[in-house]
Scaffold this motif. Structure first.
Motif, PDB file in Angstrom:
ATOM      1  N   ASP A 130       0.840  -1.210   0.000  1.00 37.43           N
ATOM      2  CA  ASP A 130       0.000   0.000   0.000  1.00 37.43           C
ATOM      3  C   ASP A 130       0.867   1.250   0.000  1.00 37.43           C
ATOM      4  N   THR A 131       1.907   1.231   0.861  1.00 38.04           N
ATOM      5  CA  THR A 131       2.774   2.403   0.977  1.00 38.04           C
ATOM      6  C   THR A 131       3.435   2.725  -0.357  1.00 38.04           C
ATOM      7  N   GLY A 132       3.861   1.673  -1.079  1.00 35.71           N
ATOM      8  CA  GLY A 132       4.458   1.892  -2.390  1.00 35.71           C
ATOM      9  C   GLY A 132       3.492   2.580  -3.332  1.00 35.71           C
ATOM     10  N   THR A 133       2.223   2.136  -3.303  1.00 27.90           N
ATOM     11  CA  THR A 133       1.217   2.752  -4.175  1.00 27.90           C
ATOM     12  C   THR A 133       1.020   4.221  -3.833  1.00 27.90           C
ATOM     13  N   ALA A 187       1.628  10.107  -4.877  1.00 28.43           N
ATOM     14  CA  ALA A 187       2.121  11.419  -4.445  1.00 28.43           C
ATOM     15  C   ALA A 187       3.178  11.925  -5.408  1.00 28.43           C
ATOM     16  N   ASP A 188       4.011  11.021  -5.917  1.00 21.90           N
ATOM     17  CA  ASP A 188       5.073  11.392  -6.857  1.00 21.90           C
ATOM     18  C   ASP A 188       4.482  11.891  -8.170  1.00 21.90           C
ATOM     19  N   ARG A 189       3.407  11.247  -8.627  1.00 19.40           N
ATOM     20  CA  ARG A 189       2.807  11.639  -9.904  1.00 19.40           C
ATOM     21  C   ARG A 189       2.133  13.003  -9.821  1.00 19.40           C
ATOM     22  N   GLY A 190       1.688  13.394  -8.602  1.00 23.66           N
ATOM     23  CA  GLY A 190       0.994  14.666  -8.483  1.00 23.66           C
ATOM     24  C   GLY A 190       1.915  15.873  -8.479  1.00 23.66           C
ATOM     25  N   PRO A 246      -4.244  13.618  -7.240  1.00 25.65           N
ATOM     26  CA  PRO A 246      -3.594  12.482  -6.573  1.00 25.65           C
ATOM     27  C   PRO A 246      -3.670  12.571  -5.050  1.00 25.65           C
ATOM     28  N   ALA A 247      -3.679  13.790  -4.475  1.00 26.86           N
ATOM     29  CA  ALA A 247      -3.783  13.922  -3.010  1.00 26.86           C
ATOM     30  C   ALA A 247      -5.094  13.320  -2.517  1.00 26.86           C
ATOM     31  N   GLY A 248      -6.197  13.636  -3.244  1.00 22.03           N
ATOM     32  CA  GLY A 248      -7.485  13.061  -2.871  1.00 22.03           C
ATOM     33  C   GLY A 248      -7.499  11.551  -3.007  1.00 22.03           C
ATOM     34  N   LEU A 249      -6.815  11.051  -4.056  1.00 20.58           N
ATOM     35  CA  LEU A 249      -6.790   9.598  -4.253  1.00 20.58           C
ATOM     36  C   LEU A 249      -5.990   8.907  -3.150  1.00 20.58           C
ATOM     37  N   VAL A 250      -4.870   9.529  -2.724  1.00 18.34           N
ATOM     38  CA  VAL A 250      -4.078   8.941  -1.636  1.00 18.34           C
ATOM     39  C   VAL A 250      -4.911   8.872  -0.362  1.00 18.34           C
TER      40      VAL A 250
END
Lengths: 131, 299
Positions: free
Chosen positions: A45-48, A53-56, A81-85
């Motif tokens: 999960d942490t990797g995902t 976060a990196d893509r955002g 991506p913040a909302g998705l995380v």
């Protein structure tokens, strides 16, 4: 080939995310302890989350909180991506809690967390033997 | 030869695992394995061992190959992604632009992420809260299941942190500050980083420290399980009702009777502040009850 490799080095944060994901996968595949399998899934999960976060991120821009009334996209990073995380973290916490409580139940019933011993006892029960 | 294949098949399907018998380190496993032996009357230990070693080797090789294939594919994908921090990536599209450029005007929230998750995508957040609620229900059912219920005195309860004056004094000082910080993050969700989820988690950590130091019994007297359930249900009900309301008034959340207010003020952003508080209560109660269930097995 060389171009791919330099690009891989440019995207080093995504590479770290892949490494974390594979570490979690290896724990899931090779470890016989149920508790460590749960930990492995959490590492995956942490990797995902790291990948998201990196893509955002967009270089040279700030967090998507409007300051001084400036609402130009050229100033802020991508908020999606913040909302998705956030969604991912909530689901990950819920799934971990569920798996850990199942693990507690299994331990209370069989007094072991080892997959091999569990297989043995469960096959024994299926044949009608006692535990 | 036939027998060997049969054993191998049984091991593969997980019916009888002979590897535990070979290792002989867990007593429970060996007795169970000894009982399982008559299941295969014509077995031959040497051939069985060979079959199991083959199977284990095959599993290890397959697992390693799977890991390598996985990592190779993912690294290949990473090598073809747009480079880190580029502003021309396909993820920076008109949706993100719309959220940033119109978000403050339409929702009244300075924090674009809060405006996004609690206004444009509020139903998604409602679903998240229900995921947490469902997990809480499932953990309650699993940990309260009928069976032998022995309340044992565990090591950490024998330790009794409350007797230690340093821990007690520091906790008395720190718990109100943590709670205040959690409430601050909760109420400033639409103005600064944070919001319901992080604020709720911080408040839950203060309650967990209280339960850890003052003991589970006193904590469950101060915060009874029933109160937690009522708080969670009220918060979820409020969230669902308010979102149903905005669903009936056009479903695009743009023309509700609550005005967005002046962006930047604490009392602005329409429904985002109350929804943040509701989510915060759900997260706080869920985290605290997870801790209490895993601590003693019951709330």
């Amino acid at each position: 080939m060389e171009k791919l490799f330099t690009h891989l080095l440019e995207n080093y944060e995504a590479c770290v995310a892949v490494v974390l994901f594979v570490i979690g996968l290896c724990m899931l595949l090779f470890d016989r302890n149920l508790l460590k399998k749960v930990i492995g899934l959490d590492i995956m999960d942490t990797g995902t989350f790291l990948l998201l976060a990196d893509r955002g991120y967009i270089a040279g821009r700030s967090v998507p909180i409007v300051t001084d009334g400036v609402t130009d996209m050229a100033n802020y990073i991508n908020p999606i991506p913040a909302g998705l995380v956030l969604t991912g973290i909530v689901v990950s916490v819920s799934v971990s809690a569920l798996m850990l409580s199942l693990t507690v139940r299994i331990y209370k019933k069989y007094h072991t967390l080892d997959m091999d011993a569990l297989y043995l006892m469960m096959s024994d029960r299926r044949k009608g033997g006692r535990v | 030869m036939r027998n060997e294949q049969g054993l191998f098949r049984h091991w593969l399907s997980g019916q009888v695992d002979w590897s535990a018998m070979l290792e002989q380190d867990t007593p429970a496993a060996t007795t169970a394995a000894a009982e399982a032996v008559p299941y295969h009357p014509h077995h031959d230990m040497a051939s069985a061992r060979r079959a199991i070693r083959c199977g284990q080797r095959a599993y290890t090789v397959l697992a390693i190959v799977l890991c390598l294939i996985f990592s190779a594919f993912m690294l290949l994908t990473v090598a073809n992604l747009p480079s880190y921090g580029s502003d021309s990536a396909p993820t920076v599209n008109e949706v993100a632009e719309r959220y940033v450029e119109k978000g403050t005007e339409e929702t009244g929230a300075v924090n674009t992420v809060a405006g996004m998750i609690l206004d444009y995508r509020a139903f998604d957040t409602l679903g998240e809260s229900f995921v947490l609620f469902t997990a809480m229900c499932a953990v309650t059912m699993l940990m309260n299941a009928p069976g032998k219920r022995r309340v044992r005195k565990l090591d950490y309860e024998v330790l009794d942190y409350y007797q230690d004056p340093i821990i007690r004094t520091v906790c008395k000082l720190v718990i109100p500050i943590i709670l205040m910080f959690g409430i601050y993050i909760l109420l400033n969700g639409h103005l600064s980083p944070g919001g319901g989820f992080s604020g709720g988690a911080i408040m839950a950590s203060a309650l967990i420290i209280y339960a850890l130091v003052w003991g589970g019994e006193r904590a469950s007297r101060a915060i009874p399980a029933k109160a937690l359930r009522i708080i969670v249900l009220c918060a979820l009900g409020f969230y669902a009702c308010s979102k149903t309301y905005s669903f009936f008034t056009g479903a695009n959340h743009l023309h509700s009777i609550i005005s967005p207010g002046t962006p930047g003020r604490i009392l602005s952003a329409g429904l985002i502040l109350p929804l943040n508080v509701a989510v915060g209560f759900v997260v706080c109660c869920t985290m605290y009850s997870f801790y209490m269930y895993f601590r003693r097995g019951e709330l």
